[in-house]
Design a protein around this motif. Structure first.
Motif, PDB file in Angstrom:
ATOM      1  N   GLU A  95     -39.785  45.190  12.525  1.00 32.52           N
ATOM      2  CA  GLU A  95     -38.357  45.426  12.753  1.00 32.52           C
ATOM      3  C   GLU A  95     -37.632  45.761  11.461  1.00 32.52           C
ATOM      4  OE1 GLU A  95     -36.844  42.534  16.042  1.00 32.52           O
ATOM      5  OE2 GLU A  95     -38.246  41.431  14.795  1.00 32.52           O
TER       6      GLU A  95
ATOM      7  N   PRO B 248     -27.576  40.725  12.972  1.00 34.24           N
ATOM      8  CA  PRO B 248     -27.232  40.250  11.648  1.00 34.24           C
ATOM      9  C   PRO B 248     -26.017  40.938  11.040  1.00 34.24           C
ATOM     10  CG  PRO B 248     -29.194  41.630  11.572  1.00 34.24           C
ATOM     11  CD  PRO B 248     -28.701  41.653  12.955  1.00 34.24           C
TER      12      PRO B 248
ATOM     13  N   PRO C  21     -32.790  34.413  17.986  1.00 33.16           N
ATOM     14  CA  PRO C  21     -31.622  34.182  17.140  1.00 33.16           C
ATOM     15  C   PRO C  21     -31.672  35.106  15.936  1.00 33.16           C
ATOM     16  CG  PRO C  21     -33.246  32.404  16.921  1.00 33.16           C
ATOM     17  CD  PRO C  21     -33.713  33.294  18.022  1.00 33.16           C
ATOM     18  N   GLY C  22     -30.511  35.492  15.473  1.00 33.55           N
ATOM     19  CA  GLY C  22     -30.463  36.382  14.310  1.00 33.55           C
ATOM     20  C   GLY C  22     -30.733  37.815  14.669  1.00 33.55           C
TER      21      GLY C  22
ATOM     22  N   VAL D 253     -38.627  39.315  20.914  1.00 37.63           N
ATOM     23  CA  VAL D 253     -38.119  39.584  19.577  1.00 37.63           C
ATOM     24  C   VAL D 253     -36.676  40.054  19.601  1.00 37.63           C
ATOM     25  CG1 VAL D 253     -40.331  40.029  18.516  1.00 37.63           C
ATOM     26  CG2 VAL D 253     -39.190  41.842  19.743  1.00 37.63           C
TER      27      VAL D 253
ATOM     28  N   GLU E 136     -30.301  37.539   5.719  1.00 34.30           N
ATOM     29  CA  GLU E 136     -29.935  37.584   7.144  1.00 34.30           C
ATOM     30  C   GLU E 136     -31.018  38.206   8.018  1.00 34.30           C
ATOM     31  OE1 GLU E 136     -27.513  40.888   5.127  1.00 34.30           O
ATOM     32  OE2 GLU E 136     -28.566  39.059   4.617  1.00 34.30           O
ATOM     33  N   PHE E 137     -32.115  38.661   7.381  1.00 34.28           N
ATOM     34  CA  PHE E 137     -33.223  39.223   8.173  1.00 34.28           C
ATOM     35  C   PHE E 137     -34.394  38.246   8.263  1.00 34.28           C
ATOM     36  CE2 PHE E 137     -30.790  42.814   6.712  1.00 34.28           C
ATOM     37  CZ  PHE E 137     -30.776  43.651   7.805  1.00 34.28           C
TER      38      PHE E 137
ATOM     39  N   TRP F  24     -45.768  39.834  18.411  1.00 32.95           N
ATOM     40  CA  TRP F  24     -45.466  40.717  17.286  1.00 32.95           C
ATOM     41  C   TRP F  24     -45.842  42.165  17.569  1.00 32.95           C
ATOM     42  CZ3 TRP F  24     -49.462  37.261  17.409  1.00 32.95           C
ATOM     43  CH2 TRP F  24     -50.736  37.778  17.267  1.00 32.95           C
TER      44      TRP F  24
ATOM     45  N   SER G 217     -35.438  35.986  10.219  1.00 33.32           N
ATOM     46  CA  SER G 217     -36.236  35.744  11.426  1.00 33.32           C
ATOM     47  C   SER G 217     -36.764  37.030  12.057  1.00 33.32           C
ATOM     48  CB  SER G 217     -35.414  34.943  12.436  1.00 33.32           C
ATOM     49  OG  SER G 217     -34.149  35.514  12.562  1.00 33.32           O
ATOM     50  N   LYS G 218     -36.574  38.148  11.350  1.00 31.39           N
ATOM     51  CA  LYS G 218     -37.114  39.409  11.869  1.00 31.39           C
ATOM     52  C   LYS G 218     -38.615  39.492  11.629  1.00 31.39           C
ATOM     53  CE  LYS G 218     -33.324  41.582  13.105  1.00 31.39           C
ATOM     54  NZ  LYS G 218     -33.129  42.091  14.449  1.00 31.39           N
ATOM     55  N   LEU G 219     -39.282  40.236  12.497  1.00 35.29           N
ATOM     56  CA  LEU G 219     -40.699  40.511  12.282  1.00 35.29           C
ATOM     57  C   LEU G 219     -40.835  41.761  11.416  1.00 35.29           C
ATOM     58  CD1 LEU G 219     -41.983  39.898  15.904  1.00 35.29           C
ATOM     59  CD2 LEU G 219     -42.468  38.496  13.906  1.00 35.29           C
TER      60      LEU G 219
END
Lengths: 300, 269
Positions: free
Chosen positions: B136, A13, A9-10, A5, B128-129, A294, B131-133
């Motif tokens: 996070e 940010p 990518p990203g 994680v 911009e978030f 996750w 692809s965050k889980l």
């Protein structure tokens, strides 16, 4: 351990935070390295202490090296293994050290195949029992009765049914874990948080969709935990089967050592059993980390 | 019955016919107009959440009727989306996939799902978030993703069950303002449950006060204040005082009843 994680990518940010990231990440990596090194040092110290006491006792003739050979002796046994193990292991002679590897490979292959089959079958049966009330009512009482039977207790049946060979050992692993895993699957699926199901339903999910998109992924972590807890049990099951009937693999090495009064061989086998079991568990932890991306590392 | 949502004589009894029977709601008549921001307040345990579950179609009423555009509510529908108090995002999906979850259920293609989910994430300020889980993201961000998820399936009514209760005060203010922006920009109908009086007066077109268990409608007060509202000032205070008074009496009654029940329980044991 840098999780998936964090590197995806990203990951960076917001520019202001992004600028600070490399330094922070380097510091974190440094800290992890130190922690790993410390853990390693304690590991070596712990094992080294036992080995030292053992070696000292042997050197001072406090213990009989024939019955309790010190580590350097039984590890040296690797050189002689082929001649002892060839007939028992029943694999082609390809070199002295290779036989030990073949025995390890044979045992590992059995335990992994058994675990894999049991996992697939257990999740399928458990899933069906969870989904269809009639399947649950028909199967669970029997499964509950069979689950407490230890893997070892299935060995006689396995040998009679499958004869001497791989399938006998695989069956022992399979049957030792299948029933437990079936029950655990039903339980894990029942325990999926209500809010996850409700959320899916208000988003328009039909029952099969709730099952595949929510219940299944949400219960996988619990199932993996259970497989890992049963890993040592399965490992013991295979070894026991190899000792009493299957006659190949690591379990057989230990037994051959006893029969020939070659304790070096027995201890070498035991050392390999311990080491391989440990590595198996560690490898499974890595698999969990990869598959259950996750979950935070601390939960595994 | 031309209101968007209507409850007529709505009654809900949990565990009916057993010795653990609990009357949650009793004879509720409420009508919600299209585009209205309705806030429901009441002492804890008054069946506020039950009301939302019934409106969402997750539970069925014991008696009375629930109507949506004059049609009885028989089950969940994407038109009515429920936003929960506790985290409800799927931890194994990225923010984007969580938002797109409803579209996936409808069989929308991957590219289209992604495009639409990103659009709604942009609306809630979290593009911009994507692809965050969930773990996070902060609690406030998670609730914004949950709101985007409800908007993404095209819900016309947002049912919100104390969605900001778990957030700290600063975040809570931000989220309230944010929700009002979304609401005004989209023309959605909102039914918002809270036990926080300030929150109710700040957000609502109209506040419905429920009694302690079993919940009955005690009061229905339109909040006649221009937006954006200030939480300080005589007008706000007047509304606040009114609801505090109303609730205090109710909470006291509920508390006495609870004590009585507990006393009887210990006697029996």
């Amino acid at each position: 351990m840098i999780g998936r994680v964090a590197t995806g990518p990203g990951a960076a940010p917001v520019p202001r935070i992004a600028a600070a990231l490399p330094a922070r990440r380097r510091r974190a990596a440094g800290r992890r390295l130190v922690e790993t090194a410390q853990a390693g040092a304690w590991w070596v110290l712990s094992v080294g202490m036992v080995v030292a006491v053992w070696e000292a006792a042997a050197a001072l003739k406090l213990i009989d090296p024939v019955i309790l050979p010190p580590p350097h002796e039984f590890i040296g046994e690797i050189r002689n293994q082929a001649q002892f193990l060839m007939p028992a292991v029943g694999v082609e002679r390809t070199g002295a050290n290779f036989v030990a590897l073949t025995a390890i490979a044979a045992s590992l292959q059995r335990v992994l195949l058994g675990l894999f089959l049991a996992f697939v079958a257990g999740v399928c049966t458990g899933g069906l029992a969870f989904y269809f009330g009639i399947v649950r009512k028909l199967t669970l009482p029997t499964v509950t009765l069979l689950a407490p039977i230890a893997p070892v207790a299935w060995i006689p049946l396995a040998i009679v049914a499958f004869g001497i060979g791989d399938w006998s050992a695989i069956f022992v692993v399979f049957v030792g874990i299948y029933f437990t895993l079936t029950l655990a699957t039903v339980k894990a699926m029942t325990n999926v948080e209500r809010v996850y199901l409700d959320a899916a339903r208000v988003l328009g999910a039909r029952r099969p969709q709730v099952m595949f998109y929510v219940v299944l992924p949400a219960s996988i972590p619990a199932l993996f935990d259970l497989v890992r807890m049963n890993l040592f049990g399965a490992w013991m099951g295979v070894l026991a089967a190899e000792m009493v009937g299957v006659n190949t693999g690591l379990g057989a090495i230990v037994m051959v050592g006893r029969q020939m009064m070659n304790m070096n061989l027995t201890f070498l086998g035991m050392a390999m059993i311990g080491l391989v079991g440990y590595l198996l568990d560690a490898a499974f932890g890595q698999v969990q980390r990869r598959v259950l991306w996750w979950r935070r590392a601390t939960e595994i | 019955m031309d209101g968007t949502l209507a409850c007529v004589g709505l009654t809900k009894v949990w565990n009916e016919g057993t010795d653990r029977e609990v009357a949650a709601l009793s004879d509720i008549d409420v009508e919600v107009r299209a585009g209205e921001f309705l806030v429901v307040i009441g002492p804890s345990g008054c069946g506020k959440s039950t009301l939302l579950k019934l409106l969402a179609g997750l539970e069925s009423p014991t008696a009375g009727a629930l109507l949506h555009h004059g049609q009885p509510i028989t089950g969940p529908h994407v038109d009515r989306s429920l936003i929960f108090q506790q985290p409800s995002l799927y931890p194994w999906l990225s923010a984007r996939d969580n938002v797109a979850f409803g579209l996936k259920l409808q069989g929308v293609g991957r590219k289209e799902r992604r495009r639409r989910a990103d659009e709604f994430l942009r609306q809630v300020g979290l593009r911009e978030f994507a692809s965050k889980l969930p773990h996070e993201l902060s609690g406030g961000m998670q609730q914004r993703v949950a709101i985007a998820r409800a908007l993404c399936v095209g819900a016309e009514i947002l049912l919100m069950d104390e969605p900001f209760a778990a957030l700290d005060v600063q975040t809570r203010y931000q989220m309230q303002t944010f929700l009002l922006d979304i609401w005004r920009g989209s023309g959605k109908t909102v039914v918002f449950v809270t036990h926080h009086i300030d929150e109710a007066v700040y957000l609502a077109d109209r506040v419905v006060v429920l009694t302690a268990r079993p919940g009955r409608v005690l009061d229905s007060v339109p909040i006649d204040m221009p937006r954006p509202r200030s939480v300080i000032g005589p007008e706000f205070e007047r509304y606040r005082a009114h609801f505090v008074e109303r609730l205090r009496a109710e909470v006291a009654r509920a508390f006495e009843e609870q004590e009585l029940v507990e006393m009887l329980d210990t006697r029996i044991k």
